[in-house]
Structures are given as structure tokens and as C-alpha cells.
Design a protein around this motif. Structure first.
Motif, PDB file in Angstrom:
ATOM      1  N   PRO A   1       0.802  -1.236   0.000  1.00  0.00           N
ATOM      2  CA  PRO A   1       0.000   0.000   0.000  1.00  0.00           C
ATOM      3  C   PRO A   1       0.829   1.278   0.000  1.00  0.00           C
ATOM      4  N   TYR A   2       2.056   1.217   0.533  1.00  0.00           N
ATOM      5  CA  TYR A   2       2.921   2.384   0.496  1.00  0.00           C
ATOM      6  C   TYR A   2       3.294   2.741  -0.941  1.00  0.00           C
ATOM      7  N   ILE A   3       3.493   1.736  -1.763  1.00  0.00           N
ATOM      8  CA  ILE A   3       3.803   1.975  -3.181  1.00  0.00           C
ATOM      9  C   ILE A   3       2.573   2.552  -3.878  1.00  0.00           C
ATOM     10  N   VAL A   4       1.409   1.971  -3.574  1.00  0.00           N
ATOM     11  CA  VAL A   4       0.162   2.471  -4.155  1.00  0.00           C
ATOM     12  C   VAL A   4      -0.045   3.932  -3.777  1.00  0.00           C
ATOM     13  N   ALA A   5       0.237   4.273  -2.525  1.00  0.00           N
ATOM     14  CA  ALA A   5      -0.032   5.617  -2.014  1.00  0.00           C
ATOM     15  C   ALA A   5       0.754   6.704  -2.738  1.00  0.00           C
ATOM     16  N   THR A   6       1.923   6.360  -3.261  1.00  0.00           N
ATOM     17  CA  THR A   6       2.707   7.370  -3.977  1.00  0.00           C
ATOM     18  C   THR A   6       2.050   7.773  -5.284  1.00  0.00           C
ATOM     19  N   GLY A   7       1.239   6.877  -5.852  1.00  0.00           N
ATOM     20  CA  GLY A   7       0.575   7.158  -7.113  1.00  0.00           C
ATOM     21  C   GLY A   7       1.459   7.035  -8.327  1.00  0.00           C
ATOM     22  N   LYS A   8       2.758   6.796  -8.114  1.00  0.00           N
ATOM     23  CA  LYS A   8       3.699   6.768  -9.230  1.00  0.00           C
ATOM     24  C   LYS A   8       3.491   5.577 -10.149  1.00  0.00           C
ATOM     25  N   SER A   9       2.963   4.486  -9.605  1.00  0.00           N
ATOM     26  CA  SER A   9       2.847   3.258 -10.392  1.00  0.00           C
ATOM     27  C   SER A   9       1.401   2.844 -10.628  1.00  0.00           C
ATOM     28  N   LYS A  10       0.453   3.783 -10.444  1.00  0.00           N
ATOM     29  CA  LYS A  10      -0.950   3.409 -10.568  1.00  0.00           C
ATOM     30  C   LYS A  10      -1.296   2.910 -11.972  1.00  0.00           C
ATOM     31  N   VAL A  11      -0.577   3.364 -12.967  1.00  0.00           N
ATOM     32  CA  VAL A  11      -0.843   2.893 -14.328  1.00  0.00           C
ATOM     33  C   VAL A  11      -0.538   1.413 -14.476  1.00  0.00           C
ATOM     34  N   ASP A  12       0.317   0.889 -13.594  1.00  0.00           N
ATOM     35  CA  ASP A  12       0.695  -0.523 -13.659  1.00  0.00           C
ATOM     36  C   ASP A  12      -0.001  -1.382 -12.600  1.00  0.00           C
ATOM     37  N   ILE A  13      -0.115  -0.865 -11.362  1.00  0.00           N
ATOM     38  CA  ILE A  13      -0.582  -1.718 -10.262  1.00  0.00           C
ATOM     39  C   ILE A  13      -1.913  -1.274  -9.677  1.00  0.00           C
ATOM     40  N   GLY A  14      -2.520  -0.220 -10.204  1.00  0.00           N
ATOM     41  CA  GLY A  14      -3.829   0.195  -9.743  1.00  0.00           C
ATOM     42  C   GLY A  14      -3.794   1.023  -8.474  1.00  0.00           C
ATOM     43  N   THR A  15      -4.969   1.252  -7.915  1.00  0.00           N
ATOM     44  CA  THR A  15      -5.108   2.193  -6.796  1.00  0.00           C
ATOM     45  C   THR A  15      -5.801   1.595  -5.578  1.00  0.00           C
ATOM     46  N   ARG A  16      -6.386   0.415  -5.703  1.00  0.00           N
ATOM     47  CA  ARG A  16      -7.171  -0.154  -4.597  1.00  0.00           C
ATOM     48  C   ARG A  16      -6.398  -1.233  -3.856  1.00  0.00           C
ATOM     49  N   THR A  17      -6.718  -1.357  -2.555  1.00  0.00           N
ATOM     50  CA  THR A  17      -6.241  -2.473  -1.752  1.00  0.00           C
ATOM     51  C   THR A  17      -7.431  -2.944  -0.922  1.00  0.00           C
ATOM     52  N   ASP A  18      -8.151  -3.910  -1.438  1.00  0.00           N
ATOM     53  CA  ASP A  18      -9.343  -4.396  -0.737  1.00  0.00           C
ATOM     54  C   ASP A  18      -8.988  -5.364   0.385  1.00  0.00           C
ATOM     55  N   ILE A  19      -7.978  -6.188   0.150  1.00  0.00           N
ATOM     56  CA  ILE A  19      -7.531  -7.171   1.139  1.00  0.00           C
ATOM     57  C   ILE A  19      -6.023  -7.034   1.272  1.00  0.00           C
ATOM     58  N   LEU A  20      -5.552  -6.871   2.506  1.00  0.00           N
ATOM     59  CA  LEU A  20      -4.121  -6.766   2.755  1.00  0.00           C
ATOM     60  C   LEU A  20      -3.675  -7.886   3.686  1.00  0.00           C
ATOM     61  N   PHE A  21      -2.727  -8.692   3.207  1.00  0.00           N
ATOM     62  CA  PHE A  21      -2.058  -9.684   4.038  1.00  0.00           C
ATOM     63  C   PHE A  21      -0.803  -9.022   4.615  1.00  0.00           C
ATOM     64  N   HIS A  22      -0.704  -8.972   5.929  1.00  0.00           N
ATOM     65  CA  HIS A  22       0.377  -8.235   6.587  1.00  0.00           C
ATOM     66  C   HIS A  22       0.970  -9.094   7.695  1.00  0.00           C
ATOM     67  N   SER A  23       2.263  -9.057   7.848  1.00  0.00           N
ATOM     68  CA  SER A  23       2.951  -9.882   8.846  1.00  0.00           C
ATOM     69  C   SER A  23       2.757  -9.380  10.279  1.00  0.00           C
ATOM     70  N   PHE A  24       2.343  -8.107  10.411  1.00  0.00           N
ATOM     71  CA  PHE A  24       2.231  -7.420  11.703  1.00  0.00           C
ATOM     72  C   PHE A  24       3.598  -7.199  12.352  1.00  0.00           C
ATOM     73  N   HIS A  25       4.669  -7.491  11.617  1.00  0.00           N
ATOM     74  CA  HIS A  25       5.997  -6.982  11.949  1.00  0.00           C
ATOM     75  C   HIS A  25       6.092  -5.623  11.260  1.00  0.00           C
ATOM     76  N   GLU A  26       6.201  -4.546  12.031  1.00  0.00           N
ATOM     77  CA  GLU A  26       6.083  -3.222  11.444  1.00  0.00           C
ATOM     78  C   GLU A  26       7.411  -2.607  11.008  1.00  0.00           C
ATOM     79  N   ASN A  27       8.470  -3.404  10.986  1.00  0.00           N
ATOM     80  CA  ASN A  27       9.735  -2.863  10.482  1.00  0.00           C
ATOM     81  C   ASN A  27       9.735  -2.866   8.954  1.00  0.00           C
ATOM     82  N   ASP A  28      10.534  -1.990   8.368  1.00  0.00           N
ATOM     83  CA  ASP A  28      10.589  -1.864   6.913  1.00  0.00           C
ATOM     84  C   ASP A  28      11.601  -2.809   6.277  1.00  0.00           C
ATOM     85  N   GLU A  29      12.590  -3.240   7.052  1.00  0.00           N
ATOM     86  CA  GLU A  29      13.660  -4.048   6.471  1.00  0.00           C
ATOM     87  C   GLU A  29      13.151  -5.393   5.983  1.00  0.00           C
TER      88      GLU A  29
END
Length: 248
Positions: free
Chosen positions: A62-90
Motif C-alpha cells: 500500500p505504500y507503493i500504491v499511495a505514492t501514485g507513481k505506479s498506478k498505471v501498472d498496479i492500480g489504486t485499490r487495496t481491498d484485502i491486505l495480508f500483513h505480517s504485523f511486523h512493522e519494520n521496513d527491512e
């Protein structure tokens, strides 16, 4: 707030809002899952992806989606997000940002690991965030089914997302951005390990995942499913075509 109060609040929110995801919601639906590999980019299929009933993403996507830079390729919606709940970026999924998710029309947030460690991560989330946020996990039997081929190795979140969808009753499934580390990450996802070589080295160093086992498990599942209901992006198509599984 005291540690005891945090504990009790987290326990109460966990009991109130943590449930197994009902995959029957996907029955007869058109579903697109967009992974982090570079094969999802330079496609011009963003509008096509947004046209599905459900758009599924993983971890930091969703962070990539939020930039809007790649919406032409990956779209704008995130209806379902699978997340590890590890909040680190690495290596985790990044900070859980509900304002951002809301802008992308998030309907279901899933921490898919239905085991002691996964439930503990969701409990920690509820201790940290005093929000009435529903969090889902995989049904126990489904979690066991998709994890069994990996033996003692921990599944990646992308693998859990992809495999759980393969076992759902969708009418159509579009898969893009999954190459099982045979290509690079797309720009902005994990730039510190962007190349496939760097990503594999990192996984080997951490030592908890086995990408080859995940790939072989995906191939085995793919063989059992009506392939006419599944569309693969060209890169993944070529990868599994080399295994002699798809002919068209």
C-alpha cells in the motif's frame, strides 16, 4: 497506561475483533493479487487490476500504491491486505497505517499466520493500538494445509496470500508480481535488497524461509486447479511454462 492495563485492553480487543477470514466471500468473484516483484510493473494494467471485485496486496505494497507513481501498472485499490504485523521496513510489512488503508478502500486486514507466533503478533498489535480494528487470520485447517509442504520453515506472507487464494472458490484469479525471487523486487518495495541476488542472500542469512519449497508447493497446487480460471502475468507464465505445466 500501565502494562497490566495494556495487557487487558489487548486481550479484550483480541477476543472482540480477531476472527478467521471467511473465504466464501470470494466465491464467484474476480480476484487480482498483486505481489512485489518487478513483473507487476511496466505493464499498463492498473485500470484492469482495479476492475476486479477484490484486489489483494501484501505487506508494504500500500505504500507503493499511495505514492501514485505506479498506478498505471498496479492500480489504486487495496481491498484485502495480508500483513505480517511486523512493522519494520527491512523485512516486515511496514507501519500499519489505517488512514492510508482507508484511502485505498481496505475492507479486510489479514495476519495470516494462525499459530502461536502469529496470534501473539496480533495481540501485540491490540496492546499497541487502542482501535476497534477487525483483524483476520487464515482458518486453522487452511493454514495447516498450505504450511505442511514447507516442513519446519516459516511461510512468507506472500506465499500464504497466494496459496490461500488458490484454495478459494474464485471465478477468476489474476496473479502478478510473484516470481518466487527469480526476478528483482519492484522499485520502492525493498530497495535495500532490490535485486533477486540480494533478496536471496538476505533470506538465506535470516534462515527461516525456504523459497524453493514455496515455489514447489505453488506448482503442486497449480496443477490441481482449473487453469482456465487463472491468468498469470507473462513473467510468471514463462517461469512455470519452463516446468512443463502450462502449454498455452
Amino acid at each position: 497506561m500501565s502494562r497490566v492495563s495494556n495487557y487487558l485492553r489487548g486481550l479484550g480487543l483480541l477476543a472482540l475483533h480477531f476472527r478467521a477470514f471467511d473465504f466464501s466471500l470470494l466465491k464467484g468473484k474476480r480476484v487480482a493479487i498483486v505481489g512485489p516483484a518487478d513483473s507487476a510493473y511496466s505493464t499498463g494494467l492498473g485500470e484492469y487490476i482495479d476492475g476486479f471485485d477484490f484486489v489483494v496486496r501484501v505487506n508494504r505494497a500500500p505504500y507503493i500504491v499511495a505514492t501514485g507513481k505506479s498506478k498505471v501498472d498496479i492500480g489504486t485499490r487495496t481491498d484485502i491486505l495480508f500483513h505480517s504485523f511486523h512493522e519494520n521496513d527491512e523485512s516486515g510489512g511496514g507501519i500499519l497505517d489505517f488512514e492510508m488503508y482507508k484511502k485505498q478502500s481496505l475492507k479486510y486486514l489479514i495476519n495470516p499466520r494462525n499459530n502461536k507466533a502469529g496470534i501473539q503478533m496480533t495481540f501485540n498489535f491490540y496492546k499497541k493500538y487502542p482501535v476497534s480494528q477487525k483483524v483476520f487470520t487464515l482458518p486453522k485447517k487452511l493454514h495447516q494445509l498450505v504450511c505442511e509442504p514447507l516442513d519446519e520453515f516459516r511461510p512468507t506472507i506472500g506465499y500464504l496470500a497466494l496459496m490461500s487464494l488458490l484454495h478459494s472458490a474464485f471465478s477468476e484469479l489474476y496473479i502478478t508480481g510473484f516470481t518466487f525471487y527469480k526476478t528483482d523486487f519492484g522499485a520502492g518495495y525493498r530497495d535495500h535488497i532490490k535485486t533477486k541476488e540480494a533478496a536471496k542472500d538476505f533470506i538465506k542469512k535470516v534462515g527461516v524461509h525456504d523459497i524453493d519449497k514455496e515455489y514447489n508447493s505453488f506448482l503442486a497446487a497449480f496443477k490441481t486447479i482449473d487453469s482456465s480460471k487463472i491468468t498469470l502475468d507473462p513473467v510468471l507464465f514463462r517461469i512455470i511454462q519452463n516446468e512443463g505445466i502450462v502449454k498455452r
